[in-house]
Design a protein around this motif. Structure first.
Motif, mmCIF file in Angstrom:
data_model
loop_
_atom_site.group_PDB
_atom_site.id
_atom_site.type_symbol
_atom_site.label_atom_id
_atom_site.label_comp_id
_atom_site.label_asym_id
_atom_site.label_seq_id
_atom_site.Cartn_x
_atom_site.Cartn_y
_atom_site.Cartn_z
ATOM 1 N N CYS A 124 0.797 -1.231 0.000
ATOM 2 C CA CYS A 124 0.000 0.000 0.000
ATOM 3 C C CYS A 124 0.827 1.276 0.000
ATOM 4 C CB CYS A 124 -0.945 0.006 1.205
ATOM 5 S SG CYS A 124 -2.159 -1.328 1.183
ATOM 6 N N GLY A 125 2.143 1.160 0.115
ATOM 7 C CA GLY A 125 2.986 2.348 0.108
ATOM 8 C C GLY A 125 2.819 3.222 1.336
ATOM 9 N N VAL A 126 2.486 2.610 2.465
ATOM 10 C CA VAL A 126 2.300 3.350 3.718
ATOM 11 C C VAL A 126 3.650 3.537 4.409
ATOM 12 C CG1 VAL A 126 1.361 3.093 6.079
ATOM 13 C CG2 VAL A 126 -0.098 2.705 4.080
ATOM 14 N N ARG A 127 3.804 4.631 5.153
ATOM 15 C CA ARG A 127 5.018 4.883 5.936
ATOM 16 C C ARG A 127 4.659 4.730 7.413
ATOM 17 N NH1 ARG A 127 7.558 10.493 4.365
ATOM 18 N NH2 ARG A 127 9.515 9.455 4.908
ATOM 19 N N LEU A 128 5.187 3.704 8.053
ATOM 20 C CA LEU A 128 4.934 3.474 9.473
ATOM 21 C C LEU A 128 6.057 4.100 10.286
ATOM 22 C CD1 LEU A 128 3.244 2.069 11.695
ATOM 23 C CD2 LEU A 128 4.736 0.077 11.415
ATOM 24 N N TYR A 129 5.701 4.965 11.221
ATOM 25 C CA TYR A 129 6.688 5.641 12.057
ATOM 26 C C TYR A 129 6.838 5.003 13.435
ATOM 27 C CZ TYR A 129 6.337 9.374 8.565
ATOM 28 O OH TYR A 129 6.348 10.087 7.393
ATOM 29 N N VAL A 130 5.729 4.590 14.027
ATOM 30 C CA VAL A 130 5.744 4.087 15.406
ATOM 31 C C VAL A 130 4.706 2.979 15.543
ATOM 32 C CG1 VAL A 130 5.199 4.684 17.816
ATOM 33 C CG2 VAL A 130 6.467 6.305 16.395
ATOM 34 N N PHE A 131 5.027 1.957 16.336
ATOM 35 C CA PHE A 131 4.013 0.966 16.693
ATOM 36 C C PHE A 131 4.237 0.508 18.123
ATOM 37 C CE2 PHE A 131 7.425 -1.910 15.357
ATOM 38 C CZ PHE A 131 7.342 -2.941 16.295
ATOM 39 N N CYS A 132 3.165 0.035 18.748
ATOM 40 C CA CYS A 132 3.253 -0.550 20.090
ATOM 41 C C CYS A 132 2.111 -1.544 20.253
ATOM 42 C CB CYS A 132 3.180 0.532 21.165
ATOM 43 S SG CYS A 132 3.367 -0.118 22.846
ATOM 44 N N LEU A 133 2.447 -2.787 20.526
ATOM 45 C CA LEU A 133 1.455 -3.838 20.721
ATOM 46 C C LEU A 133 1.285 -4.101 22.210
ATOM 47 C CD1 LEU A 133 2.634 -6.468 18.049
ATOM 48 C CD2 LEU A 133 1.489 -4.271 17.699
ATOM 49 N N MET A 134 0.058 -4.013 22.692
ATOM 50 C CA MET A 134 -0.272 -4.373 24.061
ATOM 51 C C MET A 134 -1.078 -5.678 24.020
ATOM 52 S SD MET A 134 1.199 -1.950 25.749
ATOM 53 C CE MET A 134 0.490 -1.868 27.397
ATOM 54 N N SER A 135 -1.611 -6.118 25.137
ATOM 55 C CA SER A 135 -2.319 -7.405 25.120
ATOM 56 C C SER A 135 -3.678 -7.318 24.435
ATOM 57 C CB SER A 135 -2.490 -7.937 26.546
ATOM 58 O OG SER A 135 -3.219 -6.993 27.331
ATOM 59 N N ASN A 136 -4.426 -6.239 24.690
ATOM 60 C CA ASN A 136 -5.778 -6.150 24.132
ATOM 61 C C ASN A 136 -5.954 -4.983 23.151
ATOM 62 O OD1 ASN A 136 -5.767 -3.996 25.864
ATOM 63 N ND2 ASN A 136 -7.617 -4.573 26.989
ATOM 64 N N HIS A 137 -4.858 -4.351 22.757
ATOM 65 C CA HIS A 137 -4.943 -3.288 21.761
ATOM 66 C C HIS A 137 -3.554 -3.013 21.186
ATOM 67 C CE1 HIS A 137 -3.665 -0.874 25.243
ATOM 68 N NE2 HIS A 137 -3.268 0.053 24.389
ATOM 69 N N PHE A 138 -3.520 -2.246 20.101
ATOM 70 C CA PHE A 138 -2.228 -1.795 19.583
ATOM 71 C C PHE A 138 -2.358 -0.415 18.967
ATOM 72 C CE2 PHE A 138 -3.939 -4.325 16.031
ATOM 73 C CZ PHE A 138 -3.727 -3.516 14.921
ATOM 74 N N HIS A 139 -1.231 0.282 18.908
ATOM 75 C CA HIS A 139 -1.155 1.638 18.365
ATOM 76 C C HIS A 139 -0.260 1.655 17.132
ATOM 77 C CE1 HIS A 139 -2.684 3.735 22.052
ATOM 78 N NE2 HIS A 139 -2.171 2.672 22.655
ATOM 79 N N LEU A 140 -0.618 2.486 16.157
ATOM 80 C CA LEU A 140 0.214 2.757 14.994
ATOM 81 C C LEU A 140 0.235 4.268 14.767
ATOM 82 C CD1 LEU A 140 -1.351 0.170 12.481
ATOM 83 C CD2 LEU A 140 0.633 -0.207 13.964
ATOM 84 N N VAL A 141 1.384 4.802 14.407
ATOM 85 C CA VAL A 141 1.471 6.179 13.911
ATOM 86 C C VAL A 141 2.027 6.064 12.500
ATOM 87 C CG1 VAL A 141 2.446 8.471 14.215
ATOM 88 C CG2 VAL A 141 1.876 7.089 16.230
#
Length: 347
Positions: free
Chosen positions: A55-72
């Protein structure tokens, strides 16, 4: 007021435009865990890597927790919805098959808020990276214990930002680190200091700004701009589907144009792309380019190339990644093809 009208809608619009930066949050259905073990986490990261490439996306930050996750992340092609659909559909299928269950894994729609650049983006990255230690069970831990845990946490991009482990190939570190200024060689150390100074405290000013809007993270001018764009799209809305604004209309290439380019750049007979050949990598490369430049999903690729299922396409795409990682000549040929198709798309 348009905001009041928007709140009663079953689904809020996705505001999409080229170069948009988002804070995406995905939570487990009924607050249940979406990662039952490390294999689930590894699969999500591999799925992210694959979809980022397609998809040509640029991922800057990620964080995986047990019941959720974050993407910037940033979407140069204004395609957040299609990107997230690919990520979450693949993960859900994998999770349900692996754990012998069915139904939804994630909670309704994911949250996606537009982010202003510069210091808001930098502070958001800190907020996301601190998630693993901002939980109740760690409230009584010492600062040293929290820092040690944060630096050893495997399922976020923080360790690699701080220089504690090698960089993830699917994460772009340069743009975020450049916001720190100073000498390039000092930026990992600067970033580590920037994040860890809030291990025991809170950036109350930023936290206050973080929750001022359900659609954006930024200063008042940025929030007003987003709200104005949102209001304009609400007024034009004819269906409950996602709508984009400020999007330059760049249609994908036709399947024929993509396959012609594949055959030309790889110097092969086009028929090879439609028939099974033992140990051949060509259909996998064609499938990857159809996803990237014709906007095909894996089922459409399977139909176009005569593969049995979307799963067979997924196997072919993984095979391409493995082969290009260990074969430099093939990697150069695929990169050249990628550039040629990108030029065609822009024209």
């Amino acid at each position: 007021m348009f905001c009041q009208n928007a709140e009663v809608m079953a689904r809020q619009l996705r505001l999409e435009y080229e170069g948009a930066i988002y804070h995406v949050t995905v939570r487990g259905n009924d607050r249940r865990d979406i990662f039952l073990d490390d294999e689930d986490r590894k699969y999500l990261l591999s799925r992210l890597s694959e979809c980022i490439d397609v998809c040509g996306v640029r991922l800057y930050v990620f964080c995986l927790m047990s019941n959720h996750f974050h993407l910037v992340l940033e979407t140069p092609r204004a395609n957040l919805s299609s990107f997230m659909q690919k990520v979450l559909t693949g993960f859900t299928v994998h999770f349900n098959c692996r754990h012998q269950r069915s139904g939804h894994v994630t909670q309704g729609r994911y949250s996606a808020r537009l982010v202003s650049g510069d210091q808001y983006l930098l502070k958001l990255s800190r907020y996301v990276h601190l998630n693993p230690i901002k939980i109740k069970k760690m409230a009584s831990w010492s600062k040293q214990e929290k820092v040690g845990y944060l630096r050893s946490y495997s399922w976020s991009s923080y360790r690699s930002y701080a220089g504690g482990t090698k960089e993830f190939p699917f994460v772009e570190y340069g743009p975020m680190l450049s916001l720190l200024g100073g000498r390039k060689k000092d930026r990992q150390k600067q970033y580590r200091k920037f994040v860890e100074e809030m291990v025991e405290g809170e950036d109350e000013e930023f936290i206050g700004e973080l929750w001022r809007s359900s659609r954006s993270i930024g200063d008042e001018k940025f929030r007003e701009w987003v709200d104005t764009c949102y209001a304009e799209e609400v007024s034009k809305r004819e269906s409950r589907e996602d709508i984009s604004f400020r999007k330059v209309d760049k249609q994908g290439l036709s399947a024929k144009a993509v396959l012609d380019a594949v055959a030309k750049e790889l110097k092969i007979d086009k028929d090879l792309l439609h028939r099974r050949s033992r140990n051949s990598i060509y259909r996998g490369i064609a499938g990857l380019m159809l996803c990237k430049y014709a906007g095909y999903n894996q089922r459409q690729v399977a139909k176009e190339l005569g593969l049995n299922t979307g799963a067979a396409v997924s196997f072919q795409l993984t095979k391409v990644k493995v082969e290009t990682n260990r074969n430099e000549l093939l990697a150069k040929a695929v990169a050249k093809l990628d550039r040629a198709l990108d030029r065609k798309r822009k024209k």
